[in-house]
Design a protein around this motif. Structure first.
Motif, PDB file in Angstrom:
ATOM      1  N   LYS A  61      51.322  33.237 -49.090  1.00  0.00           N
ATOM      2  CA  LYS A  61      50.874  33.514 -47.846  1.00  0.00           C
ATOM      3  C   LYS A  61      49.228  33.210 -47.716  1.00  0.00           C
ATOM      4  N   PRO A  62      48.881  32.409 -46.550  1.00  0.00           N
ATOM      5  CA  PRO A  62      47.598  31.885 -46.459  1.00  0.00           C
ATOM      6  C   PRO A  62      46.683  32.931 -45.737  1.00  0.00           C
ATOM      7  N   ILE A  63      45.581  33.088 -45.988  1.00  0.00           N
ATOM      8  CA  ILE A  63      44.480  33.997 -45.024  1.00  0.00           C
ATOM      9  C   ILE A  63      43.069  33.070 -44.872  1.00  0.00           C
ATOM     10  N   ALA A  64      42.775  32.975 -43.931  1.00  0.00           N
ATOM     11  CA  ALA A  64      41.465  32.184 -43.690  1.00  0.00           C
ATOM     12  C   ALA A  64      40.453  33.109 -43.137  1.00  0.00           C
TER      13      ALA A  64
ATOM     14  N   TYR B  88      48.505  42.490 -45.274  1.00  0.00           N
ATOM     15  CA  TYR B  88      48.304  41.219 -44.836  1.00  0.00           C
ATOM     16  C   TYR B  88      48.324  41.023 -43.366  1.00  0.00           C
ATOM     17  N   ALA B  91      45.029  41.690 -42.037  1.00  0.00           N
ATOM     18  CA  ALA B  91      43.997  40.225 -42.295  1.00  0.00           C
ATOM     19  C   ALA B  91      44.512  39.420 -41.033  1.00  0.00           C
ATOM     20  N   MET B  92      45.817  39.411 -40.687  1.00  0.00           N
ATOM     21  CA  MET B  92      46.195  38.299 -39.636  1.00  0.00           C
ATOM     22  C   MET B  92      45.645  38.736 -38.374  1.00  0.00           C
ATOM     23  N   PHE B  95      42.020  38.112 -38.304  1.00  0.00           N
ATOM     24  CA  PHE B  95      41.649  36.631 -38.120  1.00  0.00           C
ATOM     25  C   PHE B  95      42.030  36.329 -36.657  1.00  0.00           C
TER      26      PHE B  95
END
Lengths: 220, 220
Positions: A61-64, B88, B91-92, B95
Protein backbone atom coordinates in the motif's frame (compact mmCIF):
# COMPACT_ATOMS: atom_id res chain seq x y z
CA UNK A 1 9.09 -8.78 -1.86
CA UNK A 2 10.35 -6.58 0.95
CA UNK A 3 7.59 -5.54 3.34
CA UNK A 4 8.73 -1.90 3.20
CA UNK A 5 9.98 -0.13 0.09
CA UNK A 6 10.91 3.50 -0.29
CA UNK A 7 10.85 5.16 -3.70
CA UNK A 8 13.20 8.07 -3.17
CA UNK A 9 16.19 9.97 -4.46
CA UNK A 10 19.57 9.87 -2.74
CA UNK A 11 20.00 13.66 -2.82
CA UNK A 12 16.41 14.68 -1.98
CA UNK A 13 15.92 16.15 1.50
CA UNK A 14 12.28 15.00 1.43
CA UNK A 15 13.30 11.45 0.64
CA UNK A 16 16.00 11.69 3.33
CA UNK A 17 13.41 12.73 5.92
CA UNK A 18 11.58 9.46 5.44
CA UNK A 19 14.81 7.48 5.58
CA UNK A 20 15.67 9.16 8.88
CA UNK A 21 12.25 8.29 10.30
CA UNK A 22 12.60 4.64 9.22
CA UNK A 23 16.10 4.46 10.69
CA UNK A 24 14.98 6.06 13.97
CA UNK A 25 12.42 3.28 14.27
CA UNK A 26 14.83 0.58 13.14
CA UNK A 27 12.63 -0.43 10.21
CA UNK A 28 14.35 -2.41 7.46
CA UNK A 29 13.47 -1.25 3.98
CA UNK A 30 14.47 -1.48 0.37
CA UNK A 31 15.47 1.85 -1.17
CA UNK A 32 14.59 2.42 -4.82
CA UNK A 33 16.67 5.31 -6.12
CA UNK A 34 14.51 7.03 -8.74
CA UNK A 35 15.90 8.84 -11.77
CA UNK A 36 13.75 11.96 -11.52
CA UNK A 37 14.14 12.75 -15.22
CA UNK A 38 12.92 9.29 -16.12
CA UNK A 39 10.57 8.22 -13.35
CA UNK A 40 9.74 4.54 -13.02
CA UNK A 41 6.27 3.28 -13.97
CA UNK A 42 5.91 2.10 -10.36
CA UNK A 43 6.49 5.58 -8.93
CA UNK A 44 3.91 7.02 -11.33
CA UNK A 45 1.50 4.24 -10.40
CA UNK A 46 1.92 4.77 -6.67
CA UNK A 47 1.86 8.58 -6.73
CA UNK A 48 -0.32 9.43 -9.74
CA UNK A 49 -1.27 12.85 -8.38
CA UNK A 50 2.08 14.42 -7.53
CA UNK A 51 4.39 12.01 -9.43
CA UNK A 52 7.10 12.75 -6.88
CA UNK A 53 9.38 11.01 -4.40
CA UNK A 54 9.19 9.97 -1.63
CA UNK A 55 6.61 7.21 -1.74
CA UNK A 56 6.53 4.58 0.98
CA UNK A 57 5.14 1.20 0.08
CA UNK A 58 4.09 -0.89 3.09
CA UNK A 59 2.61 -4.33 2.42
CA UNK A 60 1.81 -3.18 -1.11
CA UNK A 61 0.00 0.00 0.00
CA UNK A 62 1.51 3.33 -1.12
CA UNK A 63 1.74 6.59 0.86
CA UNK A 64 3.02 9.88 -0.58
CA UNK A 65 4.09 13.22 0.96
CA UNK A 66 6.97 13.10 3.43
CA UNK A 67 5.08 14.68 6.35
CA UNK A 68 2.21 12.20 5.91
CA UNK A 69 4.62 9.27 5.63
CA UNK A 70 6.51 10.24 8.79
CA UNK A 71 3.32 10.34 10.89
CA UNK A 72 2.39 6.94 9.45
CA UNK A 73 5.79 5.53 10.40
CA UNK A 74 5.46 6.95 13.91
CA UNK A 75 2.01 5.39 14.34
CA UNK A 76 2.89 2.03 12.77
CA UNK A 77 6.22 0.99 14.26
CA UNK A 78 7.49 0.76 17.84
CA UNK A 79 10.66 2.58 18.83
CA UNK A 80 11.57 6.14 19.77
CA UNK A 81 8.68 8.58 19.26
CA UNK A 82 9.11 10.95 16.36
CA UNK A 83 6.18 13.18 17.36
CA UNK A 84 5.78 14.24 20.99
CA UNK A 85 3.19 12.29 23.02
CA UNK A 86 1.41 15.33 24.47
CA UNK A 87 -1.37 16.63 22.17
CA UNK A 88 -0.36 20.29 22.54
CA UNK A 89 3.30 19.50 21.84
CA UNK A 90 2.22 17.41 18.86
CA UNK A 91 0.20 20.35 17.54
CA UNK A 92 3.22 22.64 17.91
CA UNK A 93 5.45 20.17 16.06
CA UNK A 94 2.91 19.94 13.21
CA UNK A 95 2.65 23.73 13.14
CA UNK A 96 6.41 24.12 12.68
CA UNK A 97 6.58 21.48 9.95
CA UNK A 98 3.88 23.32 8.00
CA UNK A 99 5.73 26.59 8.58
CA UNK A 100 9.00 25.10 7.32
CA UNK A 101 7.44 23.39 4.30
CA UNK A 102 5.02 26.08 3.20
CA UNK A 103 6.93 29.24 4.12
CA UNK A 104 10.66 28.77 4.78
CA UNK A 105 11.47 26.31 2.00
CA UNK A 106 9.62 28.36 -0.60
CA UNK A 107 11.43 31.57 0.34
CA UNK A 108 14.83 29.88 0.72
CA UNK A 109 14.49 28.10 -2.63
CA UNK A 110 13.44 31.31 -4.36
CA UNK A 111 16.35 33.14 -2.75
CA UNK A 112 18.56 30.72 -4.70
CA UNK A 113 16.57 30.26 -7.90
CA UNK A 114 15.12 33.69 -8.68
CA UNK A 115 16.99 36.68 -10.04
CA UNK A 116 16.90 40.47 -9.65
CA UNK A 117 14.18 42.01 -7.53
CA UNK A 118 12.40 38.71 -6.98
CA UNK A 119 15.61 37.27 -5.55
CA UNK A 120 16.10 40.22 -3.19
CA UNK A 121 12.50 39.95 -2.02
CA UNK A 122 12.86 36.22 -1.37
CA UNK A 123 16.11 36.74 0.57
CA UNK A 124 14.42 39.34 2.74
CA UNK A 125 11.42 37.11 3.35
CA UNK A 126 13.57 34.08 4.15
CA UNK A 127 15.59 36.22 6.60
CA UNK A 128 12.38 37.21 8.41
CA UNK A 129 11.03 33.66 8.50
CA UNK A 130 14.27 32.19 9.82
CA UNK A 131 14.03 34.59 12.77
CA UNK A 132 10.99 32.66 13.99
CA UNK A 133 12.99 29.42 13.92
CA UNK A 134 15.92 31.20 15.61
CA UNK A 135 13.56 32.17 18.44
CA UNK A 136 11.94 28.72 18.63
CA UNK A 137 15.25 26.81 18.97
CA UNK A 138 16.68 29.24 21.57
CA UNK A 139 17.75 27.42 24.72
CA UNK A 140 16.96 23.99 23.26
CA UNK A 141 19.32 21.32 21.98
CA UNK A 142 16.89 20.10 19.33
CA UNK A 143 13.45 21.27 18.21
CA UNK A 144 12.28 17.99 19.73
CA UNK A 145 13.96 18.86 23.08
CA UNK A 146 16.77 16.51 24.14
CA UNK A 147 16.23 14.21 21.19
CA UNK A 148 15.79 14.58 17.46
CA UNK A 149 12.11 14.65 16.51
CA UNK A 150 9.69 15.54 13.71
CA UNK A 151 10.72 19.21 13.42
CA UNK A 152 14.45 18.41 13.37
CA UNK A 153 13.96 15.79 10.67
CA UNK A 154 11.79 18.21 8.69
CA UNK A 155 14.42 20.95 8.98
CA UNK A 156 17.05 18.86 7.23
CA UNK A 157 17.17 21.11 4.14
CA UNK A 158 17.82 24.11 6.40
CA UNK A 159 20.35 22.13 8.44
CA UNK A 160 22.40 20.63 5.63
CA UNK A 161 21.46 21.23 1.99
CA UNK A 162 20.97 24.97 2.24
CA UNK A 163 24.42 25.58 3.76
CA UNK A 164 26.08 23.88 0.79
CA UNK A 165 23.96 25.83 -1.67
CA UNK A 166 24.44 29.25 -0.08
CA UNK A 167 28.22 28.72 0.07
CA UNK A 168 28.31 27.83 -3.63
CA UNK A 169 26.19 30.88 -4.50
CA UNK A 170 28.04 33.29 -2.23
CA UNK A 171 24.83 34.04 -0.32
CA UNK A 172 25.12 35.16 3.29
CA UNK A 173 21.61 34.45 4.48
CA UNK A 174 21.91 31.83 7.21
CA UNK A 175 25.06 32.82 9.12
CA UNK A 176 26.33 32.46 12.72
CA UNK A 177 26.27 36.22 13.17
CA UNK A 178 22.59 36.53 12.26
CA UNK A 179 21.26 33.22 13.60
CA UNK A 180 23.55 31.98 16.40
CA UNK A 181 20.97 29.62 17.93
CA UNK A 182 19.91 28.11 14.63
CA UNK A 183 23.55 27.61 13.61
CA UNK A 184 24.24 25.91 16.93
CA UNK A 185 21.32 23.60 16.20
CA UNK A 186 22.78 22.93 12.73
CA UNK A 187 26.12 21.93 14.29
CA UNK A 188 24.38 19.62 16.74
CA UNK A 189 22.12 18.17 14.06
CA UNK A 190 24.67 17.32 11.37
CA UNK A 191 27.16 15.99 13.90
CA UNK A 192 24.62 13.88 15.78
CA UNK A 193 25.78 10.26 15.63
CA UNK A 194 22.46 9.24 14.15
CA UNK A 195 22.37 11.93 11.45
CA UNK A 196 25.94 12.24 10.24
CA UNK A 197 26.26 8.66 9.02
CA UNK A 198 23.16 8.97 6.87
CA UNK A 199 23.50 12.37 5.19
CA UNK A 200 24.53 12.21 1.52
CA UNK A 201 28.21 13.24 1.12
CA UNK A 202 28.80 16.98 0.83
CA UNK A 203 30.97 16.64 -2.30
CA UNK A 204 28.24 14.75 -4.13
CA UNK A 205 25.54 17.30 -3.19
CA UNK A 206 27.96 20.04 -4.27
CA UNK A 207 28.36 18.36 -7.67
CA UNK A 208 24.58 18.21 -8.15
CA UNK A 209 24.15 21.88 -7.24
CA UNK A 210 27.09 22.92 -9.45
CA UNK A 211 25.52 21.14 -12.41
CA UNK A 212 22.21 22.89 -11.66
CA UNK A 213 23.92 26.30 -11.47
CA UNK A 214 25.73 25.61 -14.75
CA UNK A 215 22.52 24.65 -16.54
CA UNK A 216 20.91 27.82 -15.19
CA UNK A 217 23.68 30.09 -16.40
CA UNK A 218 23.62 28.42 -19.82
CA UNK A 219 19.94 29.24 -20.16
CA UNK A 220 20.01 32.67 -18.52
CA UNK B 1 -12.59 32.83 31.22
CA UNK B 2 -13.99 30.18 28.90
CA UNK B 3 -11.78 27.11 28.73
CA UNK B 4 -11.98 27.08 24.92
CA UNK B 5 -11.98 30.18 22.73
CA UNK B 6 -11.93 30.34 18.97
CA UNK B 7 -10.65 33.42 17.21
CA UNK B 8 -12.33 33.13 13.83
CA UNK B 9 -14.39 34.84 11.18
CA UNK B 10 -18.02 33.95 10.53
CA UNK B 11 -17.53 33.71 6.75
CA UNK B 12 -14.14 31.97 6.69
CA UNK B 13 -14.21 28.32 5.59
CA UNK B 14 -11.01 27.70 7.59
CA UNK B 15 -12.59 29.08 10.72
CA UNK B 16 -15.74 27.08 9.97
CA UNK B 17 -13.72 23.86 9.75
CA UNK B 18 -12.61 24.27 13.35
CA UNK B 19 -16.15 25.09 14.46
CA UNK B 20 -17.40 21.91 12.81
CA UNK B 21 -14.72 19.86 14.58
CA UNK B 22 -15.61 21.40 17.96
CA UNK B 23 -19.31 20.79 17.34
CA UNK B 24 -18.71 17.18 16.25
CA UNK B 25 -16.98 16.62 19.60
CA UNK B 26 -19.60 18.55 21.53
CA UNK B 27 -17.04 21.02 22.91
CA UNK B 28 -18.43 24.28 24.25
CA UNK B 29 -16.49 27.32 23.15
CA UNK B 30 -16.57 31.06 22.95
CA UNK B 31 -16.37 32.41 19.39
CA UNK B 32 -14.52 35.67 18.87
CA UNK B 33 -15.48 37.07 15.47
CA UNK B 34 -12.41 38.93 14.19
CA UNK B 35 -12.58 41.96 11.94
CA UNK B 36 -9.90 40.89 9.46
CA UNK B 37 -9.16 44.47 8.39
CA UNK B 38 -8.56 45.44 12.00
CA UNK B 39 -7.30 42.36 13.77
CA UNK B 40 -7.42 42.26 17.56
CA UNK B 41 -4.21 42.55 19.59
CA UNK B 42 -5.02 39.10 21.02
CA UNK B 43 -5.14 37.46 17.58
CA UNK B 44 -1.79 39.04 16.69
CA UNK B 45 -0.37 37.89 20.03
CA UNK B 46 -1.58 34.32 19.62
CA UNK B 47 -0.65 33.94 15.94
CA UNK B 48 2.34 36.26 15.50
CA UNK B 49 3.68 34.34 12.51
CA UNK B 50 0.67 34.11 10.20
CA UNK B 51 -1.57 36.74 11.86
CA UNK B 52 -4.60 34.79 10.60
CA UNK B 53 -7.75 33.11 11.86
CA UNK B 54 -8.50 30.51 13.06
CA UNK B 55 -6.67 30.34 16.36
CA UNK B 56 -7.87 27.98 19.07
CA UNK B 57 -7.11 28.91 22.66
CA UNK B 58 -7.35 26.01 25.09
CA UNK B 59 -6.56 26.70 28.74
CA UNK B 60 -4.67 29.79 27.64
CA UNK B 61 -2.51 27.95 25.08
CA UNK B 62 -2.90 29.01 21.42
CA UNK B 63 -2.86 26.79 18.32
CA UNK B 64 -2.96 28.10 14.75
CA UNK B 65 -3.59 26.48 11.33
CA UNK B 66 -6.94 24.75 10.86
CA UNK B 67 -5.54 21.32 9.96
CA UNK B 68 -3.28 21.38 13.03
CA UNK B 69 -6.15 22.53 15.26
CA UNK B 70 -8.49 19.78 14.04
CA UNK B 71 -5.97 17.03 14.83
CA UNK B 72 -5.52 18.60 18.28
CA UNK B 73 -9.28 18.61 18.86
CA UNK B 74 -9.52 14.98 17.76
CA UNK B 75 -6.72 13.95 20.14
CA UNK B 76 -7.93 16.05 23.08
CA UNK B 77 -11.69 15.46 23.37
CA UNK B 78 -13.81 12.32 23.45
CA UNK B 79 -16.64 11.88 20.98
CA UNK B 80 -16.91 10.78 17.34
CA UNK B 81 -13.51 10.34 15.67
CA UNK B 82 -12.65 12.98 13.10
CA UNK B 83 -9.64 11.10 11.74
CA UNK B 84 -9.93 7.37 11.01
CA UNK B 85 -8.43 5.05 13.64
CA UNK B 86 -6.43 2.90 11.22
CA UNK B 87 -2.94 4.34 10.52
CA UNK B 88 -3.16 3.80 6.77
CA UNK B 89 -6.60 5.39 6.56
CA UNK B 90 -5.32 8.28 8.70
CA UNK B 91 -2.42 8.76 6.27
CA UNK B 92 -4.84 8.82 3.35
CA UNK B 93 -7.04 11.41 5.08
CA UNK B 94 -4.00 13.61 5.78
CA UNK B 95 -2.88 13.19 2.17
CA UNK B 96 -6.23 14.44 0.83
CA UNK B 97 -6.30 17.42 3.19
CA UNK B 98 -2.86 18.48 1.97
CA UNK B 99 -3.99 17.98 -1.61
CA UNK B 100 -7.09 20.11 -1.06
CA UNK B 101 -5.26 22.88 0.83
CA UNK B 102 -2.11 23.08 -1.22
CA UNK B 103 -3.42 22.27 -4.70
CA UNK B 104 -7.20 22.53 -5.15
CA UNK B 105 -7.84 25.68 -3.12
CA UNK B 106 -4.98 27.53 -4.79
CA UNK B 107 -6.18 26.68 -8.29
CA UNK B 108 -9.87 27.30 -7.48
CA UNK B 109 -9.13 30.66 -5.86
CA UNK B 110 -6.97 31.71 -8.79
CA UNK B 111 -9.71 30.62 -11.19
CA UNK B 112 -11.84 33.30 -9.50
CA UNK B 113 -9.27 35.98 -8.73
CA UNK B 114 -6.94 36.02 -11.74
CA UNK B 115 -7.70 37.43 -15.17
CA UNK B 116 -6.86 36.62 -18.79
CA UNK B 117 -4.46 33.78 -19.50
CA UNK B 118 -3.67 33.20 -15.84
CA UNK B 119 -7.37 32.68 -15.14
CA UNK B 120 -7.73 30.19 -18.01
CA UNK B 121 -4.70 28.28 -16.79
CA UNK B 122 -6.06 28.15 -13.23
CA UNK B 123 -9.48 26.96 -14.45
CA UNK B 124 -7.83 24.18 -16.42
CA UNK B 125 -5.65 23.17 -13.48
CA UNK B 126 -8.58 23.22 -11.04
CA UNK B 127 -10.59 21.07 -13.47
CA UNK B 128 -7.78 18.48 -13.55
CA UNK B 129 -7.35 18.48 -9.76
CA UNK B 130 -11.07 18.09 -9.08
CA UNK B 131 -11.02 14.92 -11.19
CA UNK B 132 -8.90 13.26 -8.50
CA UNK B 133 -11.51 14.15 -5.87
CA UNK B 134 -14.28 12.97 -8.21
CA UNK B 135 -12.54 9.59 -8.41
CA UNK B 136 -11.84 9.43 -4.67
CA UNK B 137 -15.47 10.06 -3.62
CA UNK B 138 -16.91 7.60 -6.19
CA UNK B 139 -19.13 5.00 -4.52
CA UNK B 140 -18.81 6.62 -1.09
CA UNK B 141 -21.31 8.71 0.83
CA UNK B 142 -18.65 10.86 2.47
CA UNK B 143 -14.87 11.03 2.14
CA UNK B 144 -14.88 9.65 5.67
CA UNK B 145 -17.11 6.70 4.60
CA UNK B 146 -20.55 6.57 6.24
CA UNK B 147 -19.83 9.56 8.44
CA UNK B 148 -18.39 13.03 7.98
CA UNK B 149 -14.69 13.10 8.78
CA UNK B 150 -11.52 15.15 8.37
CA UNK B 151 -11.57 15.25 4.56
CA UNK B 152 -15.25 16.26 4.40
CA UNK B 153 -14.71 19.05 6.91
CA UNK B 154 -11.63 20.19 5.00
CA UNK B 155 -13.56 20.20 1.71
CA UNK B 156 -16.08 22.74 2.98
CA UNK B 157 -14.93 25.50 0.62
CA UNK B 158 -15.41 23.12 -2.32
CA UNK B 159 -18.75 21.95 -0.93
CA UNK B 160 -20.31 25.31 -0.14
CA UNK B 161 -18.40 28.55 -0.66
CA UNK B 162 -17.15 27.77 -4.16
CA UNK B 163 -20.63 27.02 -5.52
CA UNK B 164 -21.84 30.45 -4.45
CA UNK B 165 -18.78 32.13 -5.94
CA UNK B 166 -18.84 30.32 -9.29
CA UNK B 167 -22.57 31.09 -9.70
CA UNK B 168 -21.94 34.79 -9.08
CA UNK B 169 -19.04 34.82 -11.53
CA UNK B 170 -20.80 32.75 -14.19
CA UNK B 171 -18.07 30.11 -14.03
CA UNK B 172 -18.97 26.55 -15.00
CA UNK B 173 -16.14 24.68 -13.38
CA UNK B 174 -17.69 22.40 -10.77
CA UNK B 175 -20.91 21.14 -12.40
CA UNK B 176 -23.05 17.99 -12.16
CA UNK B 177 -22.26 17.13 -15.78
CA UNK B 178 -18.51 17.14 -15.22
CA UNK B 179 -18.35 15.91 -11.61
CA UNK B 180 -21.47 13.87 -10.81
CA UNK B 181 -19.96 12.07 -7.81
CA UNK B 182 -18.48 15.19 -6.27
CA UNK B 183 -21.78 17.05 -6.74
CA UNK B 184 -23.65 14.18 -5.10
CA UNK B 185 -21.24 14.49 -2.17
CA UNK B 186 -21.90 18.26 -2.06
CA UNK B 187 -25.66 17.62 -1.85
CA UNK B 188 -25.18 15.12 0.95
CA UNK B 189 -22.71 17.35 2.77
CA UNK B 190 -24.61 20.63 2.82
CA UNK B 191 -27.89 18.90 3.63
CA UNK B 192 -26.45 16.74 6.40
CA UNK B 193 -28.32 17.56 9.61
CA UNK B 194 -25.04 18.33 11.32
CA UNK B 195 -23.70 20.62 8.61
CA UNK B 196 -26.69 22.59 7.37
CA UNK B 197 -27.49 24.24 10.67
CA UNK B 198 -23.99 25.59 11.02
CA UNK B 199 -23.12 26.90 7.56
CA UNK B 200 -23.20 30.70 7.25
CA UNK B 201 -26.35 31.80 5.33
CA UNK B 202 -25.99 31.80 1.55
CA UNK B 203 -27.33 35.36 1.17
CA UNK B 204 -24.73 36.73 3.58
CA UNK B 205 -21.86 34.93 1.84
CA UNK B 206 -23.24 36.21 -1.48
CA UNK B 207 -23.14 39.78 -0.15
CA UNK B 208 -19.51 39.40 0.92
CA UNK B 209 -18.50 38.00 -2.46
CA UNK B 210 -20.48 40.68 -4.33
CA UNK B 211 -18.68 43.41 -2.37
CA UNK B 212 -15.36 41.73 -3.21
CA UNK B 213 -16.23 41.55 -6.91
CA UNK B 214 -17.26 45.21 -6.87
CA UNK B 215 -14.02 46.31 -5.24
CA UNK B 216 -12.12 44.30 -7.84
CA UNK B 217 -13.94 45.85 -10.78
CA UNK B 218 -13.38 49.32 -9.33
CA UNK B 219 -9.65 48.72 -9.21
CA UNK B 220 -9.32 46.78 -12.45
Amino acid sequence: MAEVKLFGRWNSPFSQRVEMALKLKGVEYEFIDEDLRNKSPLLLKYNPIHKKVPVLLHNGKPIAESSVIIEYIDETWEGPSILPKDPYERAMARFWVKFIDEKCLTAMSEACSKTGEEKEKAIEEAAQLLKFLEEEIKGKKFFGGENIGLVDISSNFIGYWFGILQELMGLELLTKEKYPNLCEWIDGFINHSFVKDYLPPKDKITEVYKAWLNRRSNFA
